[in-house]
Design a protein around this motif. Sequence first.
Motif, PDB file in Angstrom:
ATOM      1  N   ASN A 187     -10.924   1.689   0.934  1.00 54.12           N
ATOM      2  CA  ASN A 187     -11.505   0.857  -0.120  1.00 54.12           C
ATOM      3  C   ASN A 187     -12.343   1.627  -1.139  1.00 54.12           C
ATOM      4  O   ASN A 187     -13.367   1.138  -1.600  1.00 54.12           O
ATOM      5  CB  ASN A 187     -12.325  -0.286   0.500  1.00 54.12           C
ATOM      6  N   ARG A 205      -4.233   9.210  -2.458  1.00 54.32           N
ATOM      7  CA  ARG A 205      -3.760   7.880  -2.856  1.00 54.32           C
ATOM      8  C   ARG A 205      -3.778   6.932  -1.661  1.00 54.32           C
ATOM      9  O   ARG A 205      -4.190   5.776  -1.765  1.00 54.32           O
ATOM     10  CB  ARG A 205      -2.340   7.973  -3.433  1.00 54.32           C
ATOM     11  N   GLN A 232       0.829  -1.204   0.000  1.00 57.91           N
ATOM     12  CA  GLN A 232       0.000   0.000   0.000  1.00 57.91           C
ATOM     13  C   GLN A 232       0.869   1.263   0.000  1.00 57.91           C
ATOM     14  O   GLN A 232       1.924   1.303   0.616  1.00 57.91           O
ATOM     15  CB  GLN A 232      -0.926   0.016   1.220  1.00 57.91           C
ATOM     16  N   ASP A 268      -6.889  -0.473  -6.467  1.00 55.00           N
ATOM     17  CA  ASP A 268      -5.498  -0.047  -6.551  1.00 55.00           C
ATOM     18  C   ASP A 268      -5.460   1.315  -7.226  1.00 55.00           C
ATOM     19  O   ASP A 268      -6.451   1.743  -7.849  1.00 55.00           O
ATOM     20  CB  ASP A 268      -4.668  -1.056  -7.345  1.00 55.00           C
ATOM     21  N   TYR A 327     -10.530   0.972 -10.154  1.00 54.96           N
ATOM     22  CA  TYR A 327      -9.201   1.517  -9.913  1.00 54.96           C
ATOM     23  C   TYR A 327      -9.267   3.044  -9.892  1.00 54.96           C
ATOM     24  O   TYR A 327     -10.312   3.637 -10.195  1.00 54.96           O
ATOM     25  CB  TYR A 327      -8.228   1.078 -11.012  1.00 54.96           C
ATOM     26  N   GLN A 359      -7.063   4.173  -0.754  1.00 48.22           N
ATOM     27  CA  GLN A 359      -6.688   2.771  -0.651  1.00 48.22           C
ATOM     28  C   GLN A 359      -7.070   2.209   0.713  1.00 48.22           C
ATOM     29  O   GLN A 359      -7.595   1.097   0.811  1.00 48.22           O
ATOM     30  CB  GLN A 359      -5.182   2.622  -0.886  1.00 48.22           C
TER      31      GLN A 359
END
Length: 511
Positions: free
Chosen positions: A335, A328, A280, A339, A393, A332
């Motif tokens: 959720n 970013r 991550q 990615d 994504y 992540q």
Amino acid sequence: MVTARPNEDSDVGYRTISRPLVELIDNSNLPVNIELLRPATYEALCKHLEEKRSGYYHIIHFDTHGALLSYENIQQKIKTNRFLFQRGYGLEDLEEYPGVKTFLIFEGATKGKAIPVEASELANLLTNQNIPVCILNACQSGKQIRGQGDGETRETRGQGDEEEAKNQEIIRETSLGSRLMAAGMQMVVAMGYSVTVSAAKLMMQQLYQHLFEEKEITTAIRLGRKELFNIKQRQAYFNYTIDLEDWLLPVTYYNRPVDLNLRNFEPKEEEKYWESIGSQYRAPSPEYGFIGRDLEILKIEKKLLEHNILLLQGMGGTGKTTLLNYLREWWQRTNFAVDLFYFGYDEKAWTLEQILFEIGKQVYRRFEQANFQTMNQAAQVQKLAKTLRTQNYVLMLDNLESVTGQQLAIQNTLTESEQKKIREFLNNLVGGKTKVVLGSRGGEEWLQNTFKNNIYRLQGLDPESRSVLAEKILERHVATNQRVKIRQDDNFQRLMKLLAGYPLAMEGGIS
């Protein structure tokens, strides 16, 4: 976690509860996975729970507004355009009812439009989901009303068994907590009356901190209430604080010991878990920490859900790249995406070939990746576009002012031919599941067909956040006994107004 803020900038801070919770997870003994529902609508909640198997979640947390409302209250809010007349997906029209009922308030399709969901409707939705614990920091989610009336609490005494039975039925009607218990919850934590934001934040931080330290949940709740008792100061209006005895407000319902049914990892599971944690992205911490931007994050997320490609536009020094780097990590962790892929044109002049190669390495496994790399570029574009359109994504192209060589930009330019290739690739992603954020100082007209009118113009920090940043700067550079004098200086106030909350300018101007 369902965090609903229907009124956006006129509402409670978007991440008042969720940000401390995510930060606590970093320091917890338990491996915890948190999903933040987006958008925070009743429809999204229905569809999200439908996708998950029964028993998937250990806890569901409603970080929303709650209220006891009469039918007349509902109609008045509809007339003043605060509630939607037709509540929409999965909800019947409200029939007239006596007395009051408990509602949780979800977001509507647009700012200022909210959807009230009644206790029994929410209980029916959660029935058979097999979620052991429900936590509500919504106001009045555990409030009970005795007797008929207009919403004011009334006590009745000694009026016979028949009337007492009637009163108990009304209690079940008005208490969301008891409704959820009837739906099969093992435990519900709710608020017995209206609660201040600062109290809810303190209570939830304590509750989760002790829960993540593997204490029993009843102990965690008790220690949370104890902290409310020991720290009585609450933030009120106009930056005033008041002392409140609100430790009584959290109400706990449970009918049996809570069993979260946790087990230890198998060796392969543990290896996979820590591997995923290690992969991550971790955003670099700004000089004075990441401050504010809750409203911006909320609006950016909503805009991306309306149209999946967004131009984030702002002058130099507004903190675009800092915000994108933070997103970013935040997206992540919560959720928002499977990615994320980031390409900064301040670093190099990324061509489409390079972008395809880097994304392909992350989305395809070894053998499929090898096959992907042997394809010609036209085939790669179509295959990767299909993958990105069908999966969730996030793609970020930052500092795009460099691509066209705008004034004062780092000159990592691309030829018109290369620009065309990137534009056509992004056109393939329009309307898909992957979210695309384009960061730039300019209007990036060459990509207009991709983001259309979906633009968020980033400004300086809000007044509260700029005050926090200014205080942090002063703490580092100015002696304690001088700070009060500086804050009261007219020149300092003029400087703050001139800097307009632009982080880079503030860090240089104040220090």
